[in-house]
Every structure is written in structure tokens, then in C-alpha cells.
Write an enzyme that holds these catalytic residues in place. Structure first.
Site, short mmCIF file in Angstrom:
data_model
loop_
_atom_site.label_atom_id
_atom_site.label_comp_id
_atom_site.label_asym_id
_atom_site.label_seq_id
_atom_site.Cartn_x
_atom_site.Cartn_y
_atom_site.Cartn_z
N THR A 5 -6.88 -7.19 2.93
CA THR A 5 -6.85 -8.54 3.50
C THR A 5 -5.51 -8.78 4.21
OG1 THR A 5 -8.46 -9.37 1.94
CG2 THR A 5 -6.98 -11.01 2.89
N ALA A 6 -4.42 -8.27 3.65
CA ALA A 6 -3.10 -8.49 4.27
C ALA A 6 -3.05 -7.89 5.67
CB ALA A 6 -2.00 -7.89 3.40
N GLY A 47 -5.65 -7.09 7.53
CA GLY A 47 -6.65 -7.81 8.34
C GLY A 47 -6.07 -9.08 8.94
N GLU A 78 -13.71 -6.49 7.60
CA GLU A 78 -14.34 -6.25 6.29
C GLU A 78 -13.20 -5.94 5.34
OE1 GLU A 78 -15.55 -4.71 3.22
OE2 GLU A 78 -16.41 -3.03 4.36
N CYS A 117 -14.45 -1.66 -1.86
CA CYS A 117 -14.09 -3.05 -1.58
C CYS A 117 -14.94 -4.02 -2.37
CB CYS A 117 -14.18 -3.34 -0.09
SG CYS A 117 -15.67 -2.71 0.65
N GLU A 141 -6.58 -7.53 -6.15
CA GLU A 141 -7.38 -6.33 -5.94
C GLU A 141 -6.55 -5.10 -6.36
OE1 GLU A 141 -8.30 -4.87 -1.88
OE2 GLU A 141 -10.37 -4.81 -2.56
P1 NAI Z 1 -4.56 -0.98 4.87
O1 NAI Z 1 -5.46 -2.16 5.04
O2 NAI Z 1 -3.13 -1.19 5.28
O3 NAI Z 1 -5.16 0.27 5.70
C1 NAI Z 1 -6.43 0.29 6.26
C2 NAI Z 1 -6.35 0.80 7.69
O4 NAI Z 1 -5.53 -0.08 8.45
C3 NAI Z 1 -5.71 2.18 7.83
O5 NAI Z 1 -6.37 2.90 8.85
C4 NAI Z 1 -4.30 1.85 8.24
O6 NAI Z 1 -3.66 2.88 8.95
C5 NAI Z 1 -4.52 0.64 9.11
N1 NAI Z 1 -3.33 -0.21 9.27
C6 NAI Z 1 -2.35 -0.45 8.37
N2 NAI Z 1 -1.42 -1.27 8.88
C7 NAI Z 1 -1.81 -1.56 10.14
C8 NAI Z 1 -1.24 -2.36 11.20
N3 NAI Z 1 -0.10 -3.01 11.05
N4 NAI Z 1 -1.91 -2.44 12.37
C9 NAI Z 1 -3.08 -1.79 12.53
N5 NAI Z 1 -3.65 -1.01 11.58
C10 NAI Z 1 -3.03 -0.90 10.40
O7 NAI Z 1 -4.66 -0.53 3.36
P2 NAI Z 1 -3.77 0.56 2.54
O8 NAI Z 1 -2.33 0.28 2.76
O9 NAI Z 1 -4.26 1.91 2.87
O10 NAI Z 1 -4.17 0.22 1.04
C11 NAI Z 1 -3.55 -0.85 0.34
C12 NAI Z 1 -4.57 -1.66 -0.41
O11 NAI Z 1 -5.51 -2.24 0.49
C13 NAI Z 1 -5.44 -0.88 -1.38
O12 NAI Z 1 -4.81 -0.66 -2.59
C14 NAI Z 1 -6.63 -1.78 -1.51
O13 NAI Z 1 -6.38 -2.80 -2.44
C15 NAI Z 1 -6.76 -2.38 -0.13
N6 NAI Z 1 -7.79 -1.68 0.67
C16 NAI Z 1 -9.01 -2.25 0.75
C17 NAI Z 1 -10.01 -1.61 1.43
C18 NAI Z 1 -11.36 -2.22 1.52
O14 NAI Z 1 -12.29 -1.57 1.93
N7 NAI Z 1 -11.50 -3.47 1.16
C19 NAI Z 1 -9.83 -0.31 2.05
C20 NAI Z 1 -8.47 0.19 1.95
C21 NAI Z 1 -7.52 -0.48 1.26
#
Ligand code: NAI
Ligand code: MG
Length: 518
Positions: A266-267, A269, A287, A321, A418
């Protein structure tokens, strides 16, 4: 007990190493733990070719079950994203978006056939790169194939409407693709998320630039070969491996990208929605995370409820998720469910992902392992009662024992935040209205489970839950035709089903002024 400092929660991802290569190969032979080997593409996939990144920088891909390097892949930077967007824009302006949609349907059908022919390799890559149990990876790939096939069927069914506005006009609507779509996906279901993004975008006539997660880039690169073989024209699908703050940001802020689809935290997003707005107000679907309630009533069938609780929180090592991470149990059955849930958790086979009897493999990264163990400390400090697990398994590979804390109250962080691991918190409740209030008292609203034999209870409760998916007497139960997505801060838009096509089409209204012939 392992004591992980709370500061570790904020630590950057594992120990990924970056290297400059003048000539890292564009593919490399990878030997799988089952002794078979395959050829893994490592380049960026732009214009139906694997290419090195402009700066020739690569990053390390790790097997989370062994902590060993699998290979390197090329890392896209802004200038590579620009190339990918140019290729996608050219392809969009070509015949892909304007030809008979049946041609797109045929290409997607071909892709589904090829994915099926390569399903064992794809499942193995997914397990190797993500750490998930191979038996579950086979399930992911089966859903990928079904979904791409389903998207093939949608391609020629995106019809508009004739609207009767009287005989002074001929009025109709049509559904048109949006253009170049930027797509950013996470690491928990790398290939499944690739299919949820690429499938509907292509069916509707868009072209894509997709960034995989930095910890799991391999399966989408392998599937890119199949995209080309399926006859999908050059530039329609472009895959850029890389990091969020660099490659992801270049996509989110790109002026030529018209639509952004994101799955992740969510952060992040929230952040990329701002970036999208500030650049060119590209349309955004998200999502995001969850803290979903899985509710067991006194009259539930205990065996069914326990398997739904297990599927809810231990499936895919809890990296889901929609995980049913907040378990609510009615007080008459509370101790029995605790006992049975503990027994079920302790019989789950955790370990070598390639052992087909393993249910729970490794967490995907050191960062996730640290995060989960950090929450174990937090739950202890907050007064949760540890029922089982609560520690790392072994000291090589990112394995965690299935963990259950009972007597958890709504003020505790482990209840609200989460965790994204095999970590359930259990809270007792008395009445349906009380549990509805508890379940809805969350910033998230992705999914929920209700376990009862009463149709009255099931209907009453599911109607009142603020969640995009409600599973009754089952959990984490997906189908390609059933929409999935979040209420509240769990997201915007829906994946799969007819609804996914809404993310990738825009309505055009056409009015033709008519004169009466003389
Ligand atoms: P994240 O949301 O930062 O990463 C997901 C995707 O976003 C990755 O491809 C990443 O490279 C990209 N991303 C990260 N920062 C970005 C930015 N500033 N601009 C554009 N794209 C960016 O999640 P992260 O750091 O891998 O995991 C941290 C926590 O997030 C997990 O512990 C979990 O709680 C949650 N998470 C939730 C998911 C879900 O499906 N709801 C999936 C992945 C993580
Ligand atoms: Mg990996």
C-alpha cells in the site's frame, strides 16, 4: 527465540549485488535442484529481442532456499525504459490495436498453448526464484494458463452499444484500448501477476512495459520467448528487470505511458499514484495489501474450517495479499480451533521447495524473513500467546516455522499491520455483529473468510464485510472468471473476470447527426 531489532524492518532488501559487465551473456544455463537444466534469458526483453541494458549493469538473482546465486540479469535504467516505451508505442500505433481483435485472441491462445507446453519448466523457475513449494508453483502456472486462455476469449468480445437517442442522431459507443501500459508487479506470484497484467492489456489491444520485482525476475523473462514464438508482434510486450526506485519510477513517471497497473504494498501504491498524477495523470489501478479476516463460527465444520485457515495463512508461505492473517473464532469453539489449527500447522511440511511433499517453502528474501521475525518479537512484547512456531527453521535459506499467536487484541501491531508471512493472529468473538465490526476495523479491505453451516449467518456477515472477495467455507480460492481486488486501501480496480478488461479499455461515444433525406 530470535531477537530481531525493530530497525531491521526498515532495512533495504537482502544483499543484492550489482555488477558492471562488458558482456554478461544474454542467456545462461541454469541447473535446477532436480538435476534438469534449462536456458535462462537474462537480457531486457524489448521489441521481441533480449538486449543488454545500456549501462551493462546486472544484478544478482538469489535462490531463497539456499541463499545462493542463480545468475545475474540485466538491470533497466531510465534510458532502457525509454527504449521499451518507444517500442511499445510503435507497436500500439501499428496494427496491434486496430486489426480484427480475433488476431489478438489467436495470439493469446497460442501463448496459452506454449505456456502449457513449458509448464514444468515455468513451475520450476518460479519455485527456484521465489522459494515457493514446487507443488504450489504448479498450481500458479495452471492458473496462468487458464487466465491467458480466458483473455484470448475476451479479445473479440469487447463490444460497444447502440444507444437510441431519437432519429436525429445515430449514436453508439465503442471500447478502445488506452495505449502503452506500464505495469509493476511483486515477487509473491511473479508469473501469475505477469499474466494478470499482460493478458487483459493485450486482449484489449494495448501494449505493455512491465517491470518484474527485483527478487524474482526469471519467469517473466522465460515467458518472453514464448510471447515471441506465439506470434505476438515486436514491441507489444516489453519486460524490464530492475529496482523500484529506478526502473519503477521511470515507468510511473513516464510521459508516454497512459496507464499504470501496480501490485504491491500500500505504501508504494500510494507513492506511485502521486507520481502518476504529477507526470501525466495516467490512469492508475492498484492491487495492494491486506489484513484479511478469516472468521470461524461455532457451527462451522471444524475440518473444513481448519483447511481454510491453513490455506488462508500458510499457502504460499503466507506471502499472499489476500492472506487470512486475522483469524476470529467464536468463543464456543475457540479452544478446539486453537488445538486443531496448532496440530495442522505442526504437520505441514516446511523445507526444500523441490520436494513435492513440501507445502511451505522459503520466504522470498532476507528482508521478508527479518520482517516476520521482527513481528514475532513485537507480538511477544505486546502480550500475544504463542501457540506454535515463532522462529526461523534452520540457518540456511529463508525458512520460518508456521506461526500462530492467540489472544491477540485489536490494539496490537501484529493484528493491524500486514506481515506477509506464515503468521496468524487469533482473536475470540461472541456475536456476528461484534465480529463484523472487528473485521471492518482495518484500513484494508481485500478479502475475508466466513466459516459456518448457516446460510443466514453466511449471507448476513458476507453482506456486511468491507472486502472485495468473501470466501465462505473455503479460502484463497481463485478462478480466472472471478474478479479480485480491494475495498478501502487495498486497491483500485479489479483483476480477472470481465472487470479486468475495464482497466484496459476506455469508452468512446460517437454521435452522428442525421438529416432527413429529401
Ligand atoms: P513493494 O510494494 O515496494 O514492491 C512491489 C513492486 O513495486 C516491486 O516491483 C518494486 O520494485 C516496485 N517498487 C518499489 N518501489 C517503487 C517505486 N518507488 N516506484 C515504482 N515501483 C516501485 O513491496 P516490497 O518492498 O517488495 O515488500 C514490502 C512489503 O510490501 C511486504 O512485506 C508486504 O507486506 C507488501 N507487499 C504486498 C504485496 C501484495 O501483493 N499485496 C506484494 C509485495 C509486497
Ligand atoms: Mg529470487
Amino acid at each position: 527465540m530470535l531477537r530481531t531489532s525493530l530497525r531491521s524492518l526498515a532495512k533495504p532488501a537482502s544483499r543484492v549485488s550489482l555488477r558492471y559487465y562488458s558482456s554478461y551473456p544474454l542467456s545462461t544455463t541454469v541447473t535446477l535442484p532436480n538435476g534438469k537444466s534449462y536456458e535462462q534469458p537474462t537480457g531486457l526483453f524489448i521489441n521481441n529481442e533480449f538486449v543488454p541494458s545500456k549501462q551493462h549493469k546486472t544484478f544478482e538473482v538469489i535462490n531463497p532456499a539456499t541463499e545462493e546465486e542463480i545468475c545475474h540479469v540485466y538491470e533497466a535504467r531510465k534510458e532502457d525504459v525509454d527504449d521499451a516505451v518507444d517500442a511499445a508505442e510503435k507497436a500500439f500505433k501499428g496494427s496491434w490495436s486496430t486489426a480484427d481483435p480475433a488476431i489478438r485472441g489467436k495470439a493469446l491462445w497460442n501463448l496459452a498453448e506454449l505456456l502449457e507446453a513449458h509448464k514444468d519448466t515455468l513451475a520450476a523457475i518460479e519455485s527456484l526464484d521465489n522459494g515457493k513449494a514446487l507443488q504450489l508453483a504448479h498450481g500458479d502456472v495452471a492458473l496462468v494458463i487458464n487466465y491467458i486462455r480466458s483473455c484470448a476469449g475476451w479479445a473479440d468480445k469487447l463490444t460497444g452499444q447502440y444507444i437510441d437517442t431519437g432519429d436525429t442522431h445515430h449514436t453508439y459507443t465503442k471500447r478502445e484500448p488506452i495505449g502503452v501500459c506500464g505495469q509493476i508487479i511483486p515477487w509473491n506470484f511473479p508469473l501469475l501477476m505477469w499474466s494478470w497484467k499482460v493478458g487483459p492489456a493485450l486482449a484489449a489491444g494495448n501494449t505493455v512495459v512491465l517491470k518484474t520485482a527485483e527478487s524474482t525476475p526469471l519467469s517473466a523473462l522465460y515467458a518472453s520467448q514464448l510471447v515471441k514464438e506465439a506470434g505476438i508482434p515486436a514491441g507489444v510486450v516489453n519486460i524490464v528487470s530492475g529496482f523500484g526506485k529506478i526502473t519503477g519510477d521511470a515507468i510511473a513517471s513516464h510521459p508516454k505511458i497512459k496507464k499504470l497497473a501496480f501490485t504491491g504494498s500500500t505504501a508504494t501504491g500510494r507513492h506511485i499514484m502521486k507520481v502518476a498524477a504529477d507526470s501525466n495523470l495516467k490512469k492508475v489501478t492498484l492491487e495492494l495489501g491486506g489484513k484479511s479476516a478469516n472468521i470461524v463460527f461455532d457451527d462451522a465444520d471444524v475440518k473444513t474450517a481448519i483447511s481454510a485457515l491453513v490455506a488462508g495463512i500458510f499457502y504460499n508461505s503466507g506471502e499472499v495479499c489476500s492472506a487470512g492473517s486475522r483469524v476470529f473464532v467464536q468463543e464456543g469453539i475457540y479452544e478446539e480451533i486453537l488445538k486443531e489449527f496448532k496440530a495442522a500447522a505442526e504437520t505441514l511440511k516446511v523445507g526444500d521447495p523441490f520436494d513435492l511433499s513440501t507445502f511451505q517453502g522459503a520466504q522470498t528474501s532476507q528482508m521478508q524473513l527479518n520482517k516476520i521475525l521482527g513481528y514475532v518479537d513485537i507480538a511477544h512484547q505486546e502480550g500475544g500467546r504463542l501457540i506454535t512456531g515463532g522462529e526461523r527453521l534452520g540457518n540456511k535459506g529463508f525458512f520460518v516455522k508456521p506461526t500462530i499467536f492467540a489472544d491477540v487484541t485489536p490494539d496490537m501491531r501484529a493484528y493491524k499491520e500486514e506481515i506477509f508471512g506464515p503468521f496468524a493472529v487469533i482473536t475470540p468473538f461472541k456475536t456476528a455483529d461484534e465480529v463484523i465490526e472487528l473485521a471492518n476495523d482495518s484500513e484494508y479491505g481485500l478479502a475475508a473468510g466466513v466459516h459456518t453451516k448457516s446460510i443466514d449467518t453466511a449471507t448476513y456477515v458476507s453482506n456486511k464485510l468491507e472486502a472485495g472477495s468473501v470466501w465462505i467455507n473455503t479460502y484463497n480460492d481463485f478462478h480466472q472468471m472471478v474478479p479480485f481486488g480491494g475495498y478501502k486501501q487495498s486497491g483500485i480496480g479489479r483483476e480477472m473476470g470481465a472487470q479486468a478488461l475495464d482497466n484496459y479499455t476506455q469508452w468512446k461515444a460517437v454521435r452522428i447527426g442525421l438529416q432527413k433525406p429529401t
